[in-house]
Design a protein around this motif. Sequence first.
Motif, PDB file in Angstrom:
ATOM      1  N   ASP A  25       0.885  -1.139  -0.005  1.00 10.64           N
ATOM      2  CA  ASP A  25       0.016  -0.106  -0.082  1.00 10.64           C
ATOM      3  C   ASP A  25       1.108   1.338  -0.127  1.00 10.64           C
ATOM      4  OD1 ASP A  25      -2.140  -1.834   0.331  1.00 10.64           O
ATOM      5  OD2 ASP A  25      -2.143  -1.636   2.375  1.00 10.64           O
ATOM      6  N   ILE A  26       0.980   1.930  -1.110  1.00  8.94           N
ATOM      7  CA  ILE A  26       1.942   3.051  -1.230  1.00  8.94           C
ATOM      8  C   ILE A  26       1.268   4.337  -1.088  1.00  8.94           C
ATOM      9  CG2 ILE A  26       3.585   4.032  -2.951  1.00  8.94           C
ATOM     10  CD1 ILE A  26       3.500   1.302  -4.356  1.00  8.94           C
ATOM     11  N   LEU A  27       2.177   5.039  -0.225  1.00  6.96           N
ATOM     12  CA  LEU A  27       1.566   6.547   0.108  1.00  6.96           C
ATOM     13  C   LEU A  27       2.667   7.339  -0.063  1.00  6.96           C
ATOM     14  CD1 LEU A  27      -1.044   7.883   1.578  1.00  6.96           C
ATOM     15  CD2 LEU A  27       0.426   7.888   3.491  1.00  6.96           C
ATOM     16  N   HIS A  28       2.583   8.515  -0.645  1.00  7.11           N
ATOM     17  CA  HIS A  28       3.464   9.675  -0.562  1.00  7.11           C
ATOM     18  C   HIS A  28       2.647  11.013  -1.109  1.00  7.11           C
ATOM     19  CE1 HIS A  28       4.667  10.100  -4.845  1.00  7.11           C
ATOM     20  NE2 HIS A  28       3.644   9.198  -5.189  1.00  7.11           N
ATOM     21  N   PHE A  29       3.218  12.120  -1.035  1.00  7.02           N
ATOM     22  CA  PHE A  29       2.525  13.187  -1.226  1.00  7.02           C
ATOM     23  C   PHE A  29       3.096  13.886  -2.636  1.00  7.02           C
ATOM     24  CE2 PHE A  29       1.669  12.388   3.257  1.00  7.02           C
ATOM     25  CZ  PHE A  29       0.305  12.746   3.099  1.00  7.02           C
ATOM     26  N   ALA A  40      -7.469  14.835  -1.151  1.00  7.06           N
ATOM     27  CA  ALA A  40      -7.265  13.762  -1.984  1.00  7.06           C
ATOM     28  C   ALA A  40      -6.331  13.881  -3.261  1.00  7.06           C
ATOM     29  CB  ALA A  40      -8.486  13.279  -2.560  1.00  7.06           C
ATOM     30  N   ASP A  41      -6.177  15.401  -3.768  1.00  9.69           N
ATOM     31  CA  ASP A  41      -5.483  15.760  -4.903  1.00  9.69           C
ATOM     32  C   ASP A  41      -4.013  15.717  -4.415  1.00  9.69           C
ATOM     33  OD1 ASP A  41      -6.066  17.850  -3.438  1.00  9.69           O
ATOM     34  OD2 ASP A  41      -6.057  19.141  -5.355  1.00  9.69           O
ATOM     35  N   ALA A  42      -3.717  15.979  -3.034  1.00 10.84           N
ATOM     36  CA  ALA A  42      -2.254  16.296  -2.699  1.00 10.84           C
ATOM     37  C   ALA A  42      -1.571  14.746  -2.664  1.00 10.84           C
ATOM     38  CB  ALA A  42      -2.024  17.116  -1.487  1.00 10.84           C
ATOM     39  N   VAL A  43      -2.305  13.734  -2.397  1.00 11.38           N
ATOM     40  CA  VAL A  43      -1.802  12.250  -2.021  1.00 11.38           C
ATOM     41  C   VAL A  43      -1.880  11.418  -3.062  1.00 11.38           C
ATOM     42  CG1 VAL A  43      -3.632  11.951  -0.958  1.00 11.38           C
ATOM     43  CG2 VAL A  43      -1.817  11.015   0.163  1.00 11.38           C
ATOM     44  N   GLN A  44      -0.968  10.453  -3.283  1.00 10.36           N
ATOM     45  CA  GLN A  44      -0.849   9.538  -4.215  1.00 10.36           C
ATOM     46  C   GLN A  44      -0.932   8.050  -3.163  1.00 10.36           C
ATOM     47  OE1 GLN A  44       2.002   8.432  -7.117  1.00 10.36           O
ATOM     48  NE2 GLN A  44       0.760   7.134  -8.129  1.00 10.36           N
ATOM     49  N   PHE A  45      -2.085   7.325  -3.126  1.00 15.28           N
ATOM     50  CA  PHE A  45      -2.374   6.220  -2.405  1.00 15.28           C
ATOM     51  C   PHE A  45      -2.815   5.015  -3.486  1.00 15.28           C
ATOM     52  CE2 PHE A  45      -5.059   3.145   0.282  1.00 15.28           C
ATOM     53  CZ  PHE A  45      -3.875   2.658   1.083  1.00 15.28           C
ATOM     54  N   GLU A  46      -1.748   3.990  -3.465  1.00 10.70           N
ATOM     55  CA  GLU A  46      -1.873   2.978  -4.417  1.00 10.70           C
ATOM     56  C   GLU A  46      -1.868   1.539  -3.602  1.00 10.70           C
ATOM     57  OE1 GLU A  46      -2.648   3.055  -7.409  1.00 10.70           O
ATOM     58  OE2 GLU A  46      -1.846   5.138  -8.007  1.00 10.70           O
ATOM     59  N   PRO A  47      -3.241   1.132  -3.257  1.00 12.93           N
ATOM     60  CA  PRO A  47      -3.180  -0.036  -2.471  1.00 12.93           C
ATOM     61  C   PRO A  47      -2.959  -1.261  -3.451  1.00 12.93           C
ATOM     62  CG  PRO A  47      -5.480   0.797  -2.553  1.00 12.93           C
ATOM     63  CD  PRO A  47      -4.481   1.763  -3.350  1.00 12.93           C
ATOM     64  N   ASP A  48      -2.084  -2.072  -2.919  1.00  8.26           N
ATOM     65  CA  ASP A  48      -1.439  -3.111  -3.400  1.00  8.26           C
ATOM     66  C   ASP A  48      -0.507  -2.877  -4.781  1.00  8.26           C
ATOM     67  OD1 ASP A  48      -2.089  -4.985  -1.598  1.00  8.26           O
ATOM     68  OD2 ASP A  48      -3.758  -5.881  -2.708  1.00  8.26           O
ATOM     69  N   GLY A  49      -0.111  -1.494  -4.714  1.00 10.54           N
ATOM     70  CA  GLY A  49       0.634  -0.787  -5.973  1.00 10.54           C
ATOM     71  C   GLY A  49       2.043  -1.372  -6.060  1.00 10.54           C
ATOM     72  N   VAL A  61       5.520   4.613  -9.795  1.00 11.00           N
ATOM     73  CA  VAL A  61       4.757   3.980  -9.045  1.00 11.00           C
ATOM     74  C   VAL A  61       3.423   3.614  -9.778  1.00 11.00           C
ATOM     75  CG1 VAL A  61       3.101   4.445  -7.061  1.00 11.00           C
ATOM     76  CG2 VAL A  61       5.307   5.569  -7.098  1.00 11.00           C
ATOM     77  N   HIS A  62       3.381   2.278  -9.858  1.00 11.61           N
ATOM     78  CA  HIS A  62       2.139   1.914 -10.765  1.00 11.61           C
ATOM     79  C   HIS A  62       0.895   1.290  -9.775  1.00 11.61           C
ATOM     80  CE1 HIS A  62       4.728   0.551 -14.549  1.00 11.61           C
ATOM     81  NE2 HIS A  62       4.811   1.856 -14.178  1.00 11.61           N
ATOM     82  N   PRO A  63      -0.158   1.399 -10.350  1.00 10.59           N
ATOM     83  CA  PRO A  63      -1.407   0.679  -9.645  1.00 10.59           C
ATOM     84  C   PRO A  63      -1.206  -0.703  -9.646  1.00 10.59           C
ATOM     85  CG  PRO A  63      -2.173   1.859 -11.715  1.00 10.59           C
ATOM     86  CD  PRO A  63      -0.588   2.167 -11.400  1.00 10.59           C
ATOM     87  N   ALA A  64      -2.024  -1.249  -8.692  1.00 11.60           N
ATOM     88  CA  ALA A  64      -2.021  -2.722  -8.736  1.00 11.60           C
ATOM     89  C   ALA A  64      -2.234  -3.565  -9.980  1.00 11.60           C
ATOM     90  CB  ALA A  64      -3.246  -3.131  -7.532  1.00 11.60           C
ATOM     91  N   ASP A  65      -3.210  -2.656 -10.946  1.00  9.97           N
ATOM     92  CA  ASP A  65      -3.582  -3.455 -11.823  1.00  9.97           C
ATOM     93  C   ASP A  65      -2.549  -3.459 -13.072  1.00  9.97           C
ATOM     94  OD1 ASP A  65      -3.866  -1.027 -12.766  1.00  9.97           O
ATOM     95  OD2 ASP A  65      -6.230  -1.528 -13.059  1.00  9.97           O
ATOM     96  N   ASP A  66      -1.369  -2.771 -12.642  1.00  8.84           N
ATOM     97  CA  ASP A  66      -0.126  -2.446 -13.850  1.00  8.84           C
ATOM     98  C   ASP A  66       1.103  -3.087 -13.356  1.00  8.84           C
ATOM     99  OD1 ASP A  66       1.204  -1.646 -15.818  1.00  8.84           O
ATOM    100  OD2 ASP A  66       1.138   0.339 -15.548  1.00  8.84           O
ATOM    101  N   HIS A  80       0.837  -4.249   3.821  1.00  8.75           N
ATOM    102  CA  HIS A  80       1.883  -3.219   4.572  1.00  8.75           C
ATOM    103  C   HIS A  80       1.662  -1.923   4.048  1.00  8.75           C
ATOM    104  CE1 HIS A  80       3.501  -7.223   5.529  1.00  8.75           C
ATOM    105  NE2 HIS A  80       4.095  -6.384   6.716  1.00  8.75           N
ATOM    106  N   LEU A  81       2.090  -0.966   4.885  1.00  8.12           N
ATOM    107  CA  LEU A  81       2.096   0.490   3.990  1.00  8.12           C
ATOM    108  C   LEU A  81       3.587   0.629   3.794  1.00  8.12           C
ATOM    109  CD1 LEU A  81       0.685   3.192   3.939  1.00  8.12           C
ATOM    110  CD2 LEU A  81       1.165   3.428   6.392  1.00  8.12           C
ATOM    111  N   LEU A  82       3.682   1.320   2.421  1.00  9.41           N
ATOM    112  CA  LEU A  82       5.019   1.960   2.081  1.00  9.41           C
ATOM    113  C   LEU A  82       5.065   3.189   1.798  1.00  9.41           C
ATOM    114  CD1 LEU A  82       5.072  -1.397   1.331  1.00  9.41           C
ATOM    115  CD2 LEU A  82       6.110  -0.642  -0.829  1.00  9.41           C
ATOM    116  N   MET A  83       5.938   4.028   2.563  1.00  7.24           N
ATOM    117  CA  MET A  83       6.294   5.332   2.620  1.00  7.24           C
ATOM    118  C   MET A  83       7.670   5.701   2.589  1.00  7.24           C
ATOM    119  SD  MET A  83       3.687   7.085   5.567  1.00  7.24           S
ATOM    120  CE  MET A  83       4.112   8.654   4.817  1.00  7.24           C
TER     121      MET A  83
END
Length: 473
Positions: A25-29, A40-49, A61-66, A80-83
Amino acid sequence: MSSPAATPRPNQPHASNPRLALCGDILHFLRDPGWSEDAADAVQFEPDGWLLIEHGRVHAVHPADDPPDTSWARQDWRGHLLMPGFIDPHVHAPQLDVIASFGAALLDWLERYTFPAEARYADPEQSRLGAERFLHALLAHGTTSALVYATVHKTSAEALFEVGQRLGMRLITGKVLMDRNCPDDLRDDVEQAERDCVDLIERWHGAGRLAYAVTPRFAATSSPQQLAMAGRLLQRYAQNAGGLYMQTHVAENREEVRWIAELFPDSRSYLDVYASHGLLTRRSMLAHGIWLDDADRARLAQAGSSIAFAPSSNLFLGSGLFNWAQAEDAGVGVAPASDVGGGTSLCQLRTLADGYKVLALQGQRLTAWQGLYAITRGAARSLELEPEIGHFAPGTVADVVVWRWAEGAVQQRRQDLARSLHERLFAWMTLADERNVAAVYLRGCKIAAAQQPADGWSGDSAGHLGPSGTTTG
Ligand code: GUN
Ligand code: ZN
């Protein structure tokens, strides 16, 4: 669990495959989220990314389906959370030895606990052991970059640089300047201090991921001549690797502020002492700033200098409540800091949890967005390191921490009930700590075991995988 052998050692590039994909679960700003719960527009959150790392830098950073193709080695951190690794903009390496010392406010605490502990670092072996202990502890708490106080001894700064370089950390430090109002065994003088600083700067500033910080402890312990020397150093090296940093303390405690007024009767304010010696630049980080006034804040904003907000320390030493909104309104950058050993935890999540409470007492509410931004991309911006660290834009250095969303039943229950992403992150920011760290990557190389060994956190733990982290490819 497969193949610890495929996991690189701390300071080595990926010999077998320079391409590594972390799944989680990737999170960064992407930018400053402001203070709204809706960011929402300031953050990128990609679950299973997918976080794609090539030669130690973020590729994408790619989404789960890529998912990436098979040229990428994969490590599976789903759940897990990846920051980005956290950044601590104000912390004292030798003060791990006095963390949690009872019963004193600032000046008394310095005399009773801190100065005696720092005196031990005159011994190069103590400095080396202390640097090892401290930097490994920082990493174990999820912090991969820091602006660090050494002691007055040249050897203590040298030791931090050496260990930091070996580990591959983004480390800024410098020997403390202190030529009065301190014990004899901690006192330098202007000439020797200048020679030591020049030696250290010439050897370490801009070497790999290291930089030098001119470090007058605070105005009380430096003569005007020494402060002037510090200002000259900043000028002399202004064109070297972006310039030197400057770190100090300002307006932390009311008794301290009164003392500075006595020592510098011609200065308009405590901050003015630093300003008049040429110590305020875009690379100046001043800790605390609780008792500044509007003119001081305007001056900091004009200089582009930042304040390190150290709520744990401010509460523990009873120093006062920092007003973040006031600083923000004045245009001053604020970066949360542990300030160990005045602060009681190296974990920047604990800093934020204390920060939330300090601000709540003043009617302000620290969102998880603003808090987590401030200890990653925001701190990088304050340190002029935004192109390198604090987020996952392509080309940034892949310092990554893998966190468990929950450690123990209480955290788990709260996570299970959270409805929005902000609610989830706010509960995590408030309840999690270093026990939630699952793995640490510096420059794309995994260096940390999930759990700190009982005998301390040694670099030898490299190569162990946590409960997840299966390596393939
Ligand atoms: N002011 C001068 N030195 C120090 C220190 O070591 N810690 C804190 N919190 N404040 C200081
Ligand atoms: Zn401090």
